[in-house]
Design a protein around this motif. Sequence first.
Motif, PDB file in Angstrom:
ATOM      1  N   GLN A 134      60.120  62.000  37.227  1.00 52.83           N
ATOM      2  CA  GLN A 134      58.921  62.904  37.149  1.00 52.83           C
ATOM      3  C   GLN A 134      58.838  63.859  38.246  1.00 52.83           C
ATOM      4  OE1 GLN A 134      56.688  63.399  34.339  1.00 52.83           O
ATOM      5  NE2 GLN A 134      58.219  62.311  33.176  1.00 52.83           N
ATOM      6  N   PRO A 135      59.612  65.071  38.264  1.00 54.31           N
ATOM      7  CA  PRO A 135      59.319  65.747  39.465  1.00 54.31           C
ATOM      8  C   PRO A 135      57.910  66.601  39.402  1.00 54.31           C
ATOM      9  CG  PRO A 135      60.690  66.791  37.518  1.00 54.31           C
ATOM     10  CD  PRO A 135      60.256  65.239  37.195  1.00 54.31           C
ATOM     11  N   ARG A 136      57.490  66.725  40.617  1.00 54.60           N
ATOM     12  CA  ARG A 136      56.195  67.351  40.764  1.00 54.60           C
ATOM     13  C   ARG A 136      56.023  68.720  40.342  1.00 54.60           C
ATOM     14  NH1 ARG A 136      51.927  65.550  43.698  1.00 54.60           N
ATOM     15  NH2 ARG A 136      53.007  64.182  44.775  1.00 54.60           N
ATOM     16  N   LEU A 137      54.800  68.945  39.731  1.00 60.12           N
ATOM     17  CA  LEU A 137      54.638  70.370  39.027  1.00 60.12           C
ATOM     18  C   LEU A 137      53.943  71.076  40.198  1.00 60.12           C
ATOM     19  CD1 LEU A 137      53.177  69.548  35.538  1.00 60.12           C
ATOM     20  CD2 LEU A 137      55.567  70.356  36.269  1.00 60.12           C
ATOM     21  N   PRO A 138      54.036  72.579  40.243  1.00 59.84           N
ATOM     22  CA  PRO A 138      53.354  73.429  41.123  1.00 59.84           C
ATOM     23  C   PRO A 138      52.067  73.141  41.487  1.00 59.84           C
ATOM     24  CG  PRO A 138      54.825  74.483  39.751  1.00 59.84           C
ATOM     25  CD  PRO A 138      54.491  73.324  38.943  1.00 59.84           C
ATOM     26  N   ALA A 139      51.539  73.003  42.470  1.00 59.81           N
ATOM     27  CA  ALA A 139      50.159  72.974  42.636  1.00 59.81           C
ATOM     28  C   ALA A 139      49.185  74.116  42.076  1.00 59.81           C
ATOM     29  CB  ALA A 139      49.660  73.105  44.169  1.00 59.81           C
ATOM     30  N   SER A 140      49.828  75.360  41.803  1.00 56.72           N
ATOM     31  CA  SER A 140      48.856  76.220  41.151  1.00 56.72           C
ATOM     32  C   SER A 140      48.635  75.908  39.472  1.00 56.72           C
ATOM     33  CB  SER A 140      49.654  77.482  41.238  1.00 56.72           C
ATOM     34  OG  SER A 140      50.979  77.466  40.703  1.00 56.72           O
ATOM     35  N   ILE A 160      59.863  73.346  33.191  1.00 60.70           N
ATOM     36  CA  ILE A 160      59.745  73.189  34.560  1.00 60.70           C
ATOM     37  C   ILE A 160      60.756  74.018  35.127  1.00 60.70           C
ATOM     38  CG2 ILE A 160      59.945  71.669  36.467  1.00 60.70           C
ATOM     39  CD1 ILE A 160      59.013  69.376  34.745  1.00 60.70           C
ATOM     40  N   ASP A 161      60.106  74.791  36.135  1.00 57.09           N
ATOM     41  CA  ASP A 161      61.169  75.776  37.095  1.00 57.09           C
ATOM     42  C   ASP A 161      62.175  74.829  37.489  1.00 57.09           C
ATOM     43  OD1 ASP A 161      61.852  76.855  39.629  1.00 57.09           O
ATOM     44  OD2 ASP A 161      60.534  78.345  38.775  1.00 57.09           O
ATOM     45  N   ILE A 167      74.630  67.438  30.515  1.00 55.86           N
ATOM     46  CA  ILE A 167      72.992  66.967  30.474  1.00 55.86           C
ATOM     47  C   ILE A 167      72.553  67.455  31.532  1.00 55.86           C
ATOM     48  CG2 ILE A 167      73.330  65.144  28.753  1.00 55.86           C
ATOM     49  CD1 ILE A 167      72.805  63.292  31.322  1.00 55.86           C
ATOM     50  N   ARG A 168      71.203  67.273  31.914  1.00 55.04           N
ATOM     51  CA  ARG A 168      70.610  67.602  32.954  1.00 55.04           C
ATOM     52  C   ARG A 168      69.434  66.392  33.174  1.00 55.04           C
ATOM     53  NH1 ARG A 168      65.811  71.573  35.262  1.00 55.04           N
ATOM     54  NH2 ARG A 168      65.295  69.965  36.945  1.00 55.04           N
ATOM     55  N   GLY A 169      69.500  66.045  34.450  1.00 57.50           N
ATOM     56  CA  GLY A 169      68.905  64.785  34.688  1.00 57.50           C
ATOM     57  C   GLY A 169      67.243  65.526  35.355  1.00 57.50           C
ATOM     58  N   PHE A 170      66.495  64.293  35.074  1.00 57.62           N
ATOM     59  CA  PHE A 170      64.991  64.881  35.632  1.00 57.62           C
ATOM     60  C   PHE A 170      64.933  65.250  37.180  1.00 57.62           C
ATOM     61  CE2 PHE A 170      63.776  62.904  31.618  1.00 57.62           C
ATOM     62  CZ  PHE A 170      62.851  63.463  31.095  1.00 57.62           C
ATOM     63  N   GLN A 225      63.635  64.841  26.659  1.00 58.24           N
ATOM     64  CA  GLN A 225      63.331  65.741  27.889  1.00 58.24           C
ATOM     65  C   GLN A 225      62.407  66.796  27.404  1.00 58.24           C
ATOM     66  OE1 GLN A 225      67.544  66.147  28.741  1.00 58.24           O
ATOM     67  NE2 GLN A 225      67.674  65.235  30.382  1.00 58.24           N
ATOM     68  N   ARG A 226      62.679  67.184  26.118  1.00 62.58           N
ATOM     69  CA  ARG A 226      61.861  68.563  25.536  1.00 62.58           C
ATOM     70  C   ARG A 226      60.406  67.695  25.263  1.00 62.58           C
ATOM     71  NH1 ARG A 226      66.225  68.946  22.403  1.00 62.58           N
ATOM     72  NH2 ARG A 226      65.068  68.139  20.655  1.00 62.58           N
ATOM     73  N   LEU A 227      60.337  66.565  25.109  1.00 68.49           N
ATOM     74  CA  LEU A 227      58.884  66.119  24.879  1.00 68.49           C
ATOM     75  C   LEU A 227      58.070  66.037  25.852  1.00 68.49           C
ATOM     76  CD1 LEU A 227      56.933  64.557  22.645  1.00 68.49           C
ATOM     77  CD2 LEU A 227      58.105  62.423  23.472  1.00 68.49           C
ATOM     78  N   MET A 228      58.883  65.662  27.167  1.00 68.46           N
ATOM     79  CA  MET A 228      58.356  65.540  28.344  1.00 68.46           C
ATOM     80  C   MET A 228      58.228  66.847  29.302  1.00 68.46           C
ATOM     81  SD  MET A 228      59.689  61.587  29.083  1.00 68.46           S
ATOM     82  CE  MET A 228      58.655  61.505  30.706  1.00 68.46           C
TER      83      MET A 228
END
Length: 595
Positions: A499-505, A270-271, A337-340, A262-265
């Motif tokens: 893989q959650p989407r990252l902010p458009a900014s 991520i917020d 743990i925390r899932g993606f 998770q850290r590698l990715m």
Amino acid sequence: MSDPNNDGPSNPGATPQPAAPPTNGSGTAAAPNGAAGPVTPRPTVEPTVAVRRERYMVASRKLPGVQPMAADVIASTLTNMGGVTIIKRVAPRGFGALSAGPSGTSTEIVVAEMEPGQGAALRASAPPHVIVERDSLLRHADDLGLADFNNAMTMMPGIGIDIPLRVVGAGGKPLPKATVYVYGMGFPAQGVTNDKGEVTVTLFGGTIETVQAIYAKPAADHWDRMFMRPQLQSGGINTLQLHPLSDMFNGFPQAAMTGWGQRLMKLDQIDPSFTGQGVKIGIVDSGCDNTHPQLTHVTHGIDLTNNADKASWIKDTMSHGTHCAGIITGALGRSGIRGFAPGAEVHALKVFPGGRFSDLIDALDQCIDRQLDIVNLSLGSSESSELVAQKLIEVRQHGVACIVAAGNTSGPVQFPGTQPSVLTVAAIGQLNQYLPDSYHAQTVQQNLVAGEMFSAKFTCFGPQVAVAGPGVAIVSTVPGGGYAAPGSPDRADAMRAPQPRLPASWTELPESLTGESIGHRCKAFANARDAGMTAAEAILSNFVLGDVERRPNSNQFEKPVLASFRFDCSRSSTVMRRSHGAPDSPEIVFRWRGQ
């Protein structure tokens, strides 16, 4: 004139038959001279084990100018053959929300069981517009040989020796349901511990001194362990001590942890508001134990090994589906743990144990019917299937992204990872993220280590591999409420799936993903190819794990939800380009001339 009492042939030219022995009136043979003699019973043969019948999938193949054969006609033809049992029929489902229209490949499949010879004859005689193929068993990603010993598969005669074992954790606490493998000079032996943590394993072919290794795989909350060249006693119980996961992750599971993968990715960067909410993810696997505290929100599922039962999917006897579910959607909290994608809607589509190609097709149809966005497939086969390949194309046309494990046989990519309609994921590991005596240490490929990263020894390779992801020593949920880092190789596809989407900014790449640094990695890739590595080995050794996307008419980049690198390599030049589902999507190509 012939004798009416004579049962022999009346044809004078026929060969005379020997007369039947006289009887004593009771139907038993009489002794010579009419004397009573002992009765000789007719010998009987007990029924022996018969050859197992095989399953076949039969369906119409669509050819130009040829009328497709209806499934009812196929089923009727098979039934009239005799000796054929119709097991089920797999009918295609409707359009998904993102469907691009009819795929032109959907066809109803008839699954039938018959003798192997009858099946071979059917395949040989099938016309071009009819598909007949074996409904082969799927290979689960956990089906792995755990050790490679020179004599591990040698047939060794002799009397078996019983080896009493006890598996314990911290403070000598017995560990029930731990699987123990013992490797000697012949076939490996195995057993599962009872409530006292004890098991007796019977090993054939050698004495207790010939045991080369023992592998202990706990059910939960402990590291697995390899005991090489163990000194065993024959007169009592041998104790195998395992270490809790907390030996490496302080306070776990009461305290939350973020795994190395998770850290590698960059999950930790991520917020927290990006939880995958609104995304629908399928997990085609062994089910999911949703009684686990971090998986109670997984409420959708079906058991395709049990007549599409809508309740038994929560019984995960292999643990793997539950483990993948934790990686993908483990709930946020102060522990564990925390899932993606903890906010995603997850559907557990159970096809193991015992899954076949027809069950996989049924599961893929479920993905269409449920309008899923992404599906994780931790499975493979050494055989291929035209019908499965057609269904994968159809699923993609319905807007479902299929993430498939490359395989774990250390050889070429397995089917369906060979198909261009899926994204195939190989596995990598990171040094020092596991105990040195765990099975994970056996997966290091010494000639494919760069820094702390390595290509896992078990992972399959080939040009079909699109990306690599963390797949060694991945801690996640298991049935019963615990956690484990199983010694099995297929977690990389689950790590890539959500893989959650990252902010458009987010338009500027971090330093590690700039075009310049990617160019350096590509140059290293070319050098690795010149050194004789395969494309997959070079990809893994240089850790190109993601992709970048250029915005139209701009030199700025953003990171997409799912993407990959494809390589077109030769000794004189190398081209790296992005692979994306849309044919008109932009691509970035890095080129240079080899030395």
